[in-house]
Design an enzyme around this catalytic site. Structure first.
Site, PDB file in Angstrom:
ATOM      1  N   ALA A  30       3.249   1.926   2.951  1.00  0.00           N
ATOM      2  CA  ALA A  30       4.381   1.054   2.713  1.00  0.00           C
ATOM      3  C   ALA A  30       5.295   1.715   1.736  1.00  0.00           C
ATOM      4  O   ALA A  30       6.475   1.928   1.983  1.00  0.00           O
ATOM      5  CB  ALA A  30       4.188  -0.240   2.356  1.00  0.00           C
TER       6      ALA A  30
ATOM      7  N   CYS B  70       0.932  -1.154   0.152  1.00  0.00           N
ATOM      8  CA  CYS B  70      -0.079   0.102   0.050  1.00  0.00           C
ATOM      9  C   CYS B  70       0.966   1.149  -0.174  1.00  0.00           C
ATOM     10  O   CYS B  70       2.080   1.240   0.202  1.00  0.00           O
ATOM     11  CB  CYS B  70      -0.770  -0.083   1.259  1.00  0.00           C
ATOM     12  SG  CYS B  70      -0.055   0.101   2.771  1.00  0.00           S
TER      13      CYS B  70
ATOM     14  N   HIS C 176       5.359   6.821  -2.728  1.00  0.00           N
ATOM     15  CA  HIS C 176       6.690   7.302  -3.002  1.00  0.00           C
ATOM     16  C   HIS C 176       6.407   8.755  -3.489  1.00  0.00           C
ATOM     17  O   HIS C 176       7.223   9.718  -2.719  1.00  0.00           O
ATOM     18  CB  HIS C 176       7.125   6.691  -4.071  1.00  0.00           C
ATOM     19  CG  HIS C 176       7.639   5.089  -4.066  1.00  0.00           C
ATOM     20  ND1 HIS C 176       7.421   4.307  -5.082  1.00  0.00           N
ATOM     21  CD2 HIS C 176       7.747   4.312  -3.040  1.00  0.00           C
ATOM     22  CE1 HIS C 176       7.533   3.258  -5.037  1.00  0.00           C
ATOM     23  NE2 HIS C 176       7.891   3.212  -3.394  1.00  0.00           N
TER      24      HIS C 176
ATOM     25  N   ARG D 127      12.376  -4.173   6.177  1.00  0.00           N
ATOM     26  CA  ARG D 127      13.203  -3.836   5.087  1.00  0.00           C
ATOM     27  C   ARG D 127      14.670  -3.512   5.642  1.00  0.00           C
ATOM     28  O   ARG D 127      15.034  -3.086   6.587  1.00  0.00           O
ATOM     29  CB  ARG D 127      12.573  -2.600   4.478  1.00  0.00           C
ATOM     30  CG  ARG D 127      11.404  -3.067   3.268  1.00  0.00           C
ATOM     31  CD  ARG D 127      10.788  -1.773   2.962  1.00  0.00           C
ATOM     32  NE  ARG D 127      11.909  -1.115   1.900  1.00  0.00           N
ATOM     33  CZ  ARG D 127      12.042  -1.470   0.523  1.00  0.00           C
ATOM     34  NH1 ARG D 127      11.281  -2.477   0.197  1.00  0.00           N
ATOM     35  NH2 ARG D 127      12.773  -0.948  -0.177  1.00  0.00           N
TER      36      ARG D 127
END
Lengths: 460, 538
Positions: free
Chosen positions: B62, B59, B192, B93
């Site tokens: 994230a 999503c 992003h 991550r």
């Protein structure tokens, strides 16, 4: 230092959680339904949740974890996710052909108030659910309780959706498993089989999340409780619920729905809790306890007696889920260890009372806390104030263990950096033996690593 | 020997689509393209996921918190929402970080959350958020706090930006919010974009103290998974390039504040960070080029591009010297390994950039990429930026903020004159350009966007590649089928894979994965008919 900003100065927090000792409901619901044969879990929310939950379970088991999602967009988040779920049901049956679709919700669909009962009924009416197939659901709002609550809600939904009372009673005992590993479920079945007690265990993730490598990916592995077995639980003569937080609601539901009496027990971790489980099963199934189990018990007692010197009086910090922590604490006390700090992120109204009754006589100095802000950060601060000899918890404990140089035993969910938890049980006498050997290994490894050269012992 | 590589891709596509309901088949048909080679075909990408299909995607949260801001160590990333979002993005991550001293701030091992309860959903969570910020400030004394919105925050109407402004005034540190609710857009990609906008608005350019050093650059879209950025830092230092900031591997907010002093922006992951490069060019006049440090040859090529840009003979000579030295070591390692990897086949379904970059490494190993695709790439990542004017933003992504940027009245400074840029372009250096994955893939390769689990199994089953590259959710499914899966998100806890040393690590890991003995022991001896036949033959 990894956790360089953690100090022993405790400032009261009312709003901030740091390094949680819990996660959210849906992952528990997803895990629970993987214990149904032929079941595809479905996450009714935006797809990030589903992806995270599958990843968490996959990293923990190093096994495939299949689940689908409604993949909400902004539009569905405003106007409701009905169209998404109906389309998802259509797609899932066409492409993946499950016997059962188990739907759970997320904070998104719960906040907007999607009515899952109505949407699923509509999907059935409109013919999106093929004949002989099942779709059922549990509401699992992430802003209530924890992953444990999600597991409990889904297990209760299994009873609500499947358990049926027919005219004939069956000579079987239901065992509702709390949140334990596939290895534990396998061990519970082994114990029942040694006792020649006929049981229906649900959920049952053995042979699902510990599947063999065969050269083929079984989308629906051979394990899991079957739908006919689940239905038959309404005709069983008794129910044993293991771990009250995860299974008490389901036990009550089953009694109300099908008049099956129940007993709610702690998870069979350690000597006393296993004794209680075996006693209860023997009584419920009307079977004798075989010598083989009594001998297993004796072997466990023997090992503990032999190695008492390394256990006696050692201070332990632990974190995890309430149903695990309660019998574990009781077991540690049986080992004459001192569980001094205990936290669980999961809110549990009975936690304080259950812990006090175990701890007040033997470890009056113990600190324990459940619910919001009962996190690993607080546990670490307590450890900074006065150290411990052993830490038990999930993988996130390793950062504390390394900073503070504490022997560390991985137990709980998730374990992301080791294997074994899904293959070797922690329940039953066999599980207790595993736990004791793990504890001894890490304590004795530290002694070997740190004693002066002239003090290194060959025989310990 | 594997023989299925001759499988006809058009036949594969037709066969796979038959299983879907007709509407789904129609939609998926546009996202599965057989590459033509010369002329790049249009692919459907960055559209909503089909419910129930089993996607790899995550999503917006994230993409924002997990990917872009996660790797920055001197900021407290406070997640406003129920506990899950913060928990799952906690150290999962592998963004490594190396604080310079024992006292330097590093909050990356921590997970911060407002842990919203039902009462916060009912009555709103702003009061709790403010209190959480005060507590975080009191306990951790950070210089920066970022607030990340999760699904319910947008629905109940908590205004994280207003809270950020208020708390910034109260505490006197930099506090800013991200409206990265999980349902926004259709994938990580929207996150992003949101992260880029907020870093640009609230951080980049805050510090005008001049930065010392020659050949000043920023590296954009490099997240230091498994130490990739460490290796690149090593190389830059060796050739004498001054790296001001990396967005955002091994990074600090302090370094972002200085980013506008660079003379060149280099983009690794085009998808996640191209917005920031464009905005920095408009506001400060910093040109950007696409680089790729995945693959030893690619690394050499990218270093030469930088030298070419600066046009300094000393730098160019140093670059050649370093390349010669490093490549000698790389070639030595590759020589013995290549014998075992030559002519083997790979498939890659990774995020938004690696499915392209890693083809370089497989080429070096003599391996062929039969199929590749992204979870959340846009058409420009597949087809090249030239198609951007033809991309239609659909209803699902329309609400992602596009911020308007203008040249900074005092700090805008063109790094090169128009004539200089033109001359460099004539020499082959391309500015503000990325040509996409499909242009570099072979004719007949299958390009698949937002692959479903079902399509993935069909690829493995019908092509039997030697290595399948994807993520953790795919890994064990593919391995159960007897095909090794190399994780190209987490690198299976290895790495680095970037730069020269990274290339060698990758060669070794692929060698291991295609040579591991256990795959040959999947069947028990009594399951192999030949054993029984052999007995009869006695």
């Amino acid at each position: 230092m990894l956790l360089r900003h953690t100090t022993d100065k405790i400032i009261d927090r009312e709003a901030l959680t740091v390094n949680p000792a819990k996660t959210c409901q849906p992952v528990g619901a997803m895990y629970a339904v993987l214990g149904i044969h032929g079941c595809l879990p479905h996450s009714h929310g935006s797809q990030g949740c589903c992806s995270y939950h599958r990843s968490a379970l996959t990293r923990h088991y190093k096994e495939p974890v299949m689940a689908a999602t409604s993949s909400f967009t902004e539009g569905s988040s405003v106007f409701g996710g009905q169209a998404n779920l109906v389309q998802a049901i259509d797609t899932m049956f066409a492409v993946y052909n499950p016997d059962v679709v188990a739907v759970h919700s997320t904070c998104l669909s719960e906040t907007i108030g999607d009515d899952l009962t109505q949407i699923i009924a509509k999907a059935k009416e409109e013919g999106h659910v093929p004949a002989g197939k099942y779709v059922f659901h549990a509401n699992t709002p992430s802003y209530v309780g924890s992953h444990v609550t999600g597991y409990a809600n889904m297990v209760t939904a299994m009873v609500k959706s499947f358990s049926m009372k027919s005219a004939t009673k069956k000579n079987q005992v239901n065992i509702i498993s709390g949140w334990v590993e596939p290895s534990d479920m396998r061990e519970i079945k082994r114990i029942a089989s040694e006792m020649m007690a006929k049981i229906v265990l649900f959920p049952d993730t053995s042979d699902v999340l510990d599947a063999p490598m065969t050269g083929k990916h079984e989308f629906y592995p051979k394990g899991g409780v079957t739908v006919p077995e689940l239905i038959s639980t309404g005709d069983s003569k008794f129910t044993i619920g293991l771990g009250p937080l995860c299974t008490l609601d389901a036990c009550i539901k089953l009694e109300n729905q099908c008049k099956v009496k129940f007993e709610s027990l702690e998870l069979p971790i350690g000597i006393q809790a296993t004794d209680a489980f075996i006693t209860a099963l023997s009584r419920a199934a009307g079977v004798q306890v075989p010598d083989s189990l009594t001998e297993d018990r004796g072997r466990l007692i023997d090992v503990i007696a032999d190695m008492q010197k390394y256990l006696y009086g050692k201070r332990v910090a632990l974190f995890g889920d309430p149903d695990t922590l309660v019998p574990l604490t009781e077991f540690l006390i049986a080992l004459d260890m001192k569980p001094v700090y205990i936290v669980t992120g999961t809110p549990d109204k009975t936690f304080d009372a259950r812990m006090s009754s175990i701890l007040s006589a033997k470890v009056p100095e113990a600190k324990f806390k459940a619910g919001e802000r009962a996190d690993i950060f607080l546990l670490h601060q307590w450890i900074k104030q006065q150290g411990v000899d052993l830490l038990i918890g999930n993988t996130y404990g390793k950062y504390v263990a390394r900073d503070e140089n504490i022997p560390f035993v991985r137990l709980g969910f998730p374990i992301l950096d080791r294997v074994g938890h899904s293959y070797f049980p922690m329940v039953g006498y066999a599980g207790a033996m595993n736990l004791v050997t793990k504890i001894l290994d890490v304590i004795m490894d530290k002694i070997d690593r740190e004693v002066p050269e002239e003090k290194v012992e060959l025989v310990m | 020997m594997k023989t299925k590589v001759t499988m006809d891709p058009e036949r594969w596509k037709a066969e796979v689509l038959t299983k879907y309901p007709s509407k789904v088949a129609k939609k998926r048909a546009k996202s599965i393209v057989v590459n033509e080679g010369d002329e790049v075909k249009q692919i459907q990408a960055n559209i909503r996921t089909i419910p129930g299909i089993i996607t790899q995607r995550g999503c917006t949260y994230a993409g924002c918190k997990g990917v872009v801001l996660g790797p920055t160590r001197d900021i407290i990333n406070l997640v406003h929402g129920p506990i899950g979002c913060s928990f799952y993005a906690w150290l999962t991550r592998r963004n490594q970080t190396l604080p310079p001293t024992e006292d330097s701030p590093n909050f990356m091992m921590y997970s911060f959350s407002t842990d919203m309860q039902d009462s916060n959903i009912v009555f709103g969570g702003e009061t709790k958020l403010k209190q959480a910020i005060r507590e975080a400030f009191e306990i951790f004394k950070p210089k920066n706090i970022g607030i990340f919105s999760t699904c319910p925050v947008g629905l109940i109407g908590d205004d994280v930006h207003a809270v950020a402004r208020e708390m910034k005034a109260e505490l006197g540190i930099n506090i800013f919010g991200f409206s990265c609710e999980g349902y926004k857009g259709v994938s990580q990609s929207a996150g992003h974009h949101i992260a880029n906008n907020q870093i640009f608005k609230h951080v980049v350019g805050l510090n005008d103290t001049p930065v010392e050093g020659k050949f000043k650059v920023n590296l954009l879209g490099e997240y230091n998974i498994g130490g990739d950025a460490f290796e690149l830092e090593r190389i830059f230092e060796k050739v004498g390039i001054t790296l001001i900031s990396t967005f955002s591997g091994n990074s600090t907010i302090d370094s972002f504040e200085l980013a506008h002093h660079a003379d060149l922006n280099m983009i690794m992951c085009h998808r996640s960070i191209n917005y920031l490069a464009e905005m920095m060019e408009t506001k400060f006049g910093i040109p950007w080029i696409k680089v790729n440090f995945i693959g030893a040859d690619a690394t050499a090529k990218s270093l030469r591009k930088i030298a070419q840009y600066f046009g300094d003979a000393g730098l160019a000579a140093k670059v050649e010297e370093v390349i010669a030295e490093e490549m000698a070591l790389v070639a030595k390692e590759l020589e013995s390994i290549k014998a075992r990897t030559q002519d083997k086949t790979a498939m890659m379904f990774v995020g938004g950039s690696r499915a392209h970059h890693y083809q370089e490494l497989f080429n070096e190993l003599g391996m062929k990429t039969l199929s590749a695709g992204y979870e959340f790439g846009h058409r420009d990542d597949y087809e090249g930026r030239r198609v951007i004017p033809t991309i239609q933003v659909d209803a699902d992504s329309r609400n992602i903020e596009e911020i308007h940027v203008e040249a900074d009245p005092t700090r805008y400074k063109p790094r090169k004159t128009e004539a200089e840029l033109k001359a460099l372009e004539e020499q082959g250096l391309k500015f503000s350009e990325y040509e996409g994955m499909m242009t570099e893939m072979e004719k007949g390769a299958l390009v698949i966007d937002d692959i479903s689990h079902y399509e993935m199994e069909k690829l493995v089953e019908m092509y039997e590649p030697d290595v399948f590259c994807a993520g953790i959710k795919e890994k064990y499914c593919v391995q159960k089928m007897g095909i090794p899966l190399k994780q190209l998100h987490s690198y299976d806890y290895g790495g680095p894979y970037a730069g020269f040393e990274g290339a060698v690590n990758f060669y070794k890991d692929i060698d291991m994965i295609v040579s591991t003995s256990i795959w040959k022991m999947v069947k028990a001896p009594w399951q192999k008919e030949s054993v029984i036949e052999a007995e009869y033959a006695l």
